[in-house]
Design a protein around this motif. Structure first.
Motif, PDB file in Angstrom:
ATOM      1  N   VAL A  27      13.073   3.217  -2.042  1.00  0.00           N
ATOM      2  CA  VAL A  27      14.176   2.974  -2.935  1.00  0.00           C
ATOM      3  C   VAL A  27      15.703   2.308  -2.421  1.00  0.00           C
ATOM      4  CG1 VAL A  27      15.458   2.992  -5.177  1.00  0.00           C
ATOM      5  CG2 VAL A  27      12.835   3.823  -4.702  1.00  0.00           C
ATOM      6  N   HIS A  28      16.160   3.716  -1.872  1.00  0.00           N
ATOM      7  CA  HIS A  28      17.579   3.212  -1.251  1.00  0.00           C
ATOM      8  C   HIS A  28      17.524   3.280   0.226  1.00  0.00           C
ATOM      9  CE1 HIS A  28      19.437   3.872  -5.232  1.00  0.00           C
ATOM     10  NE2 HIS A  28      18.674   4.885  -5.472  1.00  0.00           N
ATOM     11  N   ASP A  29      17.020   2.282   0.937  1.00  0.00           N
ATOM     12  CA  ASP A  29      16.734   2.107   2.236  1.00  0.00           C
ATOM     13  C   ASP A  29      18.161   1.529   2.885  1.00  0.00           C
ATOM     14  OD1 ASP A  29      15.469   1.964   4.391  1.00  0.00           O
ATOM     15  OD2 ASP A  29      14.421   0.003   4.008  1.00  0.00           O
ATOM     16  N   ARG A  30      19.043   2.439   3.156  1.00  0.00           N
ATOM     17  CA  ARG A  30      20.243   2.240   3.475  1.00  0.00           C
ATOM     18  C   ARG A  30      20.682   3.305   4.350  1.00  0.00           C
ATOM     19  NH1 ARG A  30      21.505   0.654  -2.176  1.00  0.00           N
ATOM     20  NH2 ARG A  30      21.853   2.828  -3.203  1.00  0.00           N
ATOM     21  N   LEU A  31      21.942   3.413   4.932  1.00  0.00           N
ATOM     22  CA  LEU A  31      22.570   4.389   5.542  1.00  0.00           C
ATOM     23  C   LEU A  31      23.643   4.988   4.466  1.00  0.00           C
ATOM     24  CD1 LEU A  31      23.561   6.086   8.061  1.00  0.00           C
ATOM     25  CD2 LEU A  31      25.172   4.446   8.444  1.00  0.00           C
ATOM     26  N   ASN A  32      23.436   6.462   4.276  1.00  0.00           N
ATOM     27  CA  ASN A  32      24.268   7.019   3.277  1.00  0.00           C
ATOM     28  C   ASN A  32      25.511   7.794   3.852  1.00  0.00           C
ATOM     29  OD1 ASN A  32      23.257   6.409   0.392  1.00  0.00           O
ATOM     30  ND2 ASN A  32      21.323   7.118   1.472  1.00  0.00           N
ATOM     31  N   ILE A  33      26.674   7.632   3.622  1.00  0.00           N
ATOM     32  CA  ILE A  33      27.920   8.454   4.039  1.00  0.00           C
ATOM     33  C   ILE A  33      28.402   9.010   3.084  1.00  0.00           C
ATOM     34  CG2 ILE A  33      29.920   8.317   5.518  1.00  0.00           C
ATOM     35  CD1 ILE A  33      27.482   7.639   7.248  1.00  0.00           C
ATOM     36  N   GLU A  34      28.514  10.253   3.059  1.00  0.00           N
ATOM     37  CA  GLU A  34      29.460  11.029   1.940  1.00  0.00           C
ATOM     38  C   GLU A  34      30.650  10.834   2.321  1.00  0.00           C
ATOM     39  OE1 GLU A  34      28.823  15.358  -0.278  1.00  0.00           O
ATOM     40  OE2 GLU A  34      28.230  15.343   1.803  1.00  0.00           O
ATOM     41  N   ILE A  35      31.494  10.328   1.735  1.00  0.00           N
ATOM     42  CA  ILE A  35      33.093  10.347   1.784  1.00  0.00           C
ATOM     43  C   ILE A  35      33.793  11.505   1.433  1.00  0.00           C
ATOM     44  CG2 ILE A  35      32.658   7.775   2.043  1.00  0.00           C
ATOM     45  CD1 ILE A  35      33.722   7.609  -0.527  1.00  0.00           C
ATOM     46  N   MET A  36      33.206  11.946   0.260  1.00  0.00           N
ATOM     47  CA  MET A  36      34.016  13.166  -0.525  1.00  0.00           C
ATOM     48  C   MET A  36      33.246  13.939  -1.205  1.00  0.00           C
ATOM     49  SD  MET A  36      36.742  11.730  -3.246  1.00  0.00           S
ATOM     50  CE  MET A  36      35.930  11.677  -4.811  1.00  0.00           C
ATOM     51  N   ARG A  37      33.653  15.104  -1.328  1.00  0.00           N
ATOM     52  CA  ARG A  37      32.733  16.428  -2.118  1.00  0.00           C
ATOM     53  C   ARG A  37      33.667  16.660  -3.197  1.00  0.00           C
ATOM     54  NH1 ARG A  37      29.194  20.043   1.367  1.00  0.00           N
ATOM     55  NH2 ARG A  37      28.094  17.941   2.027  1.00  0.00           N
ATOM     56  N   GLY A  38      33.090  17.032  -4.387  1.00  0.00           N
ATOM     57  CA  GLY A  38      33.741  17.331  -5.690  1.00  0.00           C
ATOM     58  C   GLY A  38      34.431  16.169  -6.356  1.00  0.00           C
ATOM     59  N   CYS A  39      34.842  16.680  -7.440  1.00  0.00           N
ATOM     60  CA  CYS A  39      35.455  15.468  -8.330  1.00  0.00           C
ATOM     61  C   CYS A  39      36.588  16.214  -9.322  1.00  0.00           C
ATOM     62  CB  CYS A  39      34.513  14.710  -9.241  1.00  0.00           C
ATOM     63  SG  CYS A  39      34.901  13.568 -10.457  1.00  0.00           S
ATOM     64  N   SER A  40      37.555  15.349  -9.126  1.00  0.00           N
ATOM     65  CA  SER A  40      38.668  16.231 -10.124  1.00  0.00           C
ATOM     66  C   SER A  40      38.730  15.510 -11.609  1.00  0.00           C
ATOM     67  CB  SER A  40      40.127  15.523  -9.537  1.00  0.00           C
ATOM     68  OG  SER A  40      40.132  13.957  -9.594  1.00  0.00           O
ATOM     69  N   ARG A  41      37.735  14.753 -11.936  1.00  0.00           N
ATOM     70  CA  ARG A  41      37.690  14.152 -13.405  1.00  0.00           C
ATOM     71  C   ARG A  41      37.371  15.178 -14.434  1.00  0.00           C
ATOM     72  NH1 ARG A  41      39.167   8.573 -13.866  1.00  0.00           N
ATOM     73  NH2 ARG A  41      39.193   7.808 -11.808  1.00  0.00           N
ATOM     74  N   GLY A  42      36.387  15.910 -14.221  1.00  0.00           N
ATOM     75  CA  GLY A  42      35.987  17.001 -15.131  1.00  0.00           C
ATOM     76  C   GLY A  42      35.123  16.680 -16.344  1.00  0.00           C
ATOM     77  N   CYS A  43      34.350  15.544 -16.229  1.00  0.00           N
ATOM     78  CA  CYS A  43      33.497  15.227 -17.310  1.00  0.00           C
ATOM     79  C   CYS A  43      32.793  16.310 -17.852  1.00  0.00           C
ATOM     80  CB  CYS A  43      32.791  14.083 -16.994  1.00  0.00           C
ATOM     81  SG  CYS A  43      33.486  12.691 -16.354  1.00  0.00           S
ATOM     82  N   ARG A  44      32.830  16.481 -19.120  1.00  0.00           N
ATOM     83  CA  ARG A  44      32.021  17.646 -19.670  1.00  0.00           C
ATOM     84  C   ARG A  44      30.796  18.119 -19.412  1.00  0.00           C
ATOM     85  NH1 ARG A  44      36.359  16.716 -23.562  1.00  0.00           N
ATOM     86  NH2 ARG A  44      37.620  18.357 -23.636  1.00  0.00           N
ATOM     87  N   PHE A  45      29.988  17.043 -19.008  1.00  0.00           N
ATOM     88  CA  PHE A  45      28.526  17.156 -18.739  1.00  0.00           C
ATOM     89  C   PHE A  45      28.256  17.321 -17.416  1.00  0.00           C
ATOM     90  CE2 PHE A  45      29.556  12.751 -18.081  1.00  0.00           C
ATOM     91  CZ  PHE A  45      28.886  12.502 -16.984  1.00  0.00           C
ATOM     92  N   CYS A  46      28.984  17.085 -16.544  1.00  0.00           N
ATOM     93  CA  CYS A  46      28.602  17.100 -15.039  1.00  0.00           C
ATOM     94  C   CYS A  46      28.708  18.328 -14.406  1.00  0.00           C
ATOM     95  CB  CYS A  46      29.713  16.110 -14.403  1.00  0.00           C
ATOM     96  SG  CYS A  46      29.375  15.792 -12.747  1.00  0.00           S
ATOM     97  N   GLN A  47      27.716  18.992 -14.256  1.00  0.00           N
ATOM     98  CA  GLN A  47      27.759  20.182 -13.316  1.00  0.00           C
ATOM     99  C   GLN A  47      28.038  20.076 -12.017  1.00  0.00           C
ATOM    100  OE1 GLN A  47      23.567  21.812 -13.183  1.00  0.00           O
ATOM    101  NE2 GLN A  47      24.171  23.485 -12.048  1.00  0.00           N
ATOM    102  N   ALA A  48      27.714  19.005 -11.390  1.00  0.00           N
ATOM    103  CA  ALA A  48      28.077  18.862  -9.778  1.00  0.00           C
ATOM    104  C   ALA A  48      29.340  18.983  -9.749  1.00  0.00           C
ATOM    105  CB  ALA A  48      27.461  17.689  -9.308  1.00  0.00           C
ATOM    106  N   GLY A  49      30.368  18.247 -10.817  1.00  0.00           N
ATOM    107  CA  GLY A  49      31.718  18.134 -10.643  1.00  0.00           C
ATOM    108  C   GLY A  49      32.407  19.502 -10.594  1.00  0.00           C
ATOM    109  N   PHE A  50      31.794  20.456 -11.406  1.00  0.00           N
ATOM    110  CA  PHE A  50      32.322  21.583 -11.244  1.00  0.00           C
ATOM    111  C   PHE A  50      31.868  22.583 -10.259  1.00  0.00           C
ATOM    112  CE2 PHE A  50      32.742  20.196 -15.627  1.00  0.00           C
ATOM    113  CZ  PHE A  50      34.114  20.709 -15.962  1.00  0.00           C
ATOM    114  N   THR A  51      30.583  22.179  -9.568  1.00  0.00           N
ATOM    115  CA  THR A  51      29.946  23.253  -8.878  1.00  0.00           C
ATOM    116  C   THR A  51      30.518  22.725  -7.344  1.00  0.00           C
ATOM    117  OG1 THR A  51      27.719  23.247  -9.985  1.00  0.00           O
ATOM    118  CG2 THR A  51      27.699  23.849  -7.471  1.00  0.00           C
ATOM    119  N   TYR A  52      30.974  21.447  -7.121  1.00  0.00           N
ATOM    120  CA  TYR A  52      31.264  21.366  -5.861  1.00  0.00           C
ATOM    121  C   TYR A  52      32.688  21.119  -5.761  1.00  0.00           C
ATOM    122  CZ  TYR A  52      26.492  20.189  -5.064  1.00  0.00           C
ATOM    123  OH  TYR A  52      25.054  20.234  -4.854  1.00  0.00           O
ATOM    124  N   ARG A  53      33.515  21.746  -6.683  1.00  0.00           N
ATOM    125  CA  ARG A  53      34.987  21.982  -6.500  1.00  0.00           C
ATOM    126  C   ARG A  53      35.435  22.777  -5.507  1.00  0.00           C
ATOM    127  NH1 ARG A  53      37.390  21.749 -12.530  1.00  0.00           N
ATOM    128  NH2 ARG A  53      36.977  19.758 -12.989  1.00  0.00           N
TER     129      ARG A  53
END
Length: 195
Positions: A27-53
């Protein structure tokens, strides 16, 4: 006691290396490059946003090298710059411009999944489309303003429609929208607001 494992030196962590290339179409037949880890937005539903801080970003130079090496080693003609909020990367326009301008990378396309409506700009759209054009993906998450306010998605329906109008005016024909169902305090009206 549970201790959180965090990659503190994200700058020098190779996230792509030499990825395995499947012998079937994916489905995602392409090169994936992770540019950033974590997120400063703090959307209330986003477990990853809090976990990867905390938020950690790789340098433009490091990402360019990873992109060029990954594309050359895999033969892909599409690259995806991934993170929880890729359009929040401080040098996203410069990164896309540098990768698309690289003569040795030929004609590639760039995709960025789940763009934030409040950081999507005409300049970024034009940069992405200067390669081979892919689709755009936005994540409004909820159909009603009431529910977006509850989950801390800080944009309006007008912002969504303006971004879509801008993209269509610039020639995009494929736009995906991500929504969630089952959020706290959701009513049937919130679900029916999606369409």
């Amino acid at each position: 006691m549970v201790k959180k494992a965090t990659v503190k030196d994200f700058e020098n962590t190779v996230t792509a290396g030499i990825p395995l290339i499947p012998n079937i179409r994916t489905v995602h037949d392409r090169l994936n490059i992770e540019i950033m880890r974590g997120c400063s937005r703090g959307c209330r539903f986003c477990q990853a946003g809090f976990t990867y801080r905390p938020v950690r970003q790789k340098s433009l130079e490091k990402l360019y090298v990873e992109s060029a090496e990954g594309l050359e080693k895999t033969g892909y003609d599409e690259i995806s710059f991934t993170s929880l909020s890729s359009s929040d990367y401080r040098g996203i326009s410069e990164l896309v411009e540098k990768v698309l301008a690289a003569e040795r990378l030929n004609r590639i396309s760039v995709s960025m999944p789940s763009l934030r409506l409040d950081s999507f700009t005409l300049d970024l759209a034009k940069l992405i489309q200067s390669g081979r054009r892919t689709g755009l993906t936005f994540a409004p998450e909820a159909g009603s303003q009431k529910l977006r306010d509850i989950i801390k998605k800080d944009f309006t329906e007008e912002d969504l429609l303006n971004s879509i109008t801008l993209a269509l005016r610039e020639g995009w024909e494929k736009i995906k929208l991500y929504f969630m169902i089952g959020l706290p305090f959701e009513t049937e009206d919130d679900v029916y607001a999606i369409p």
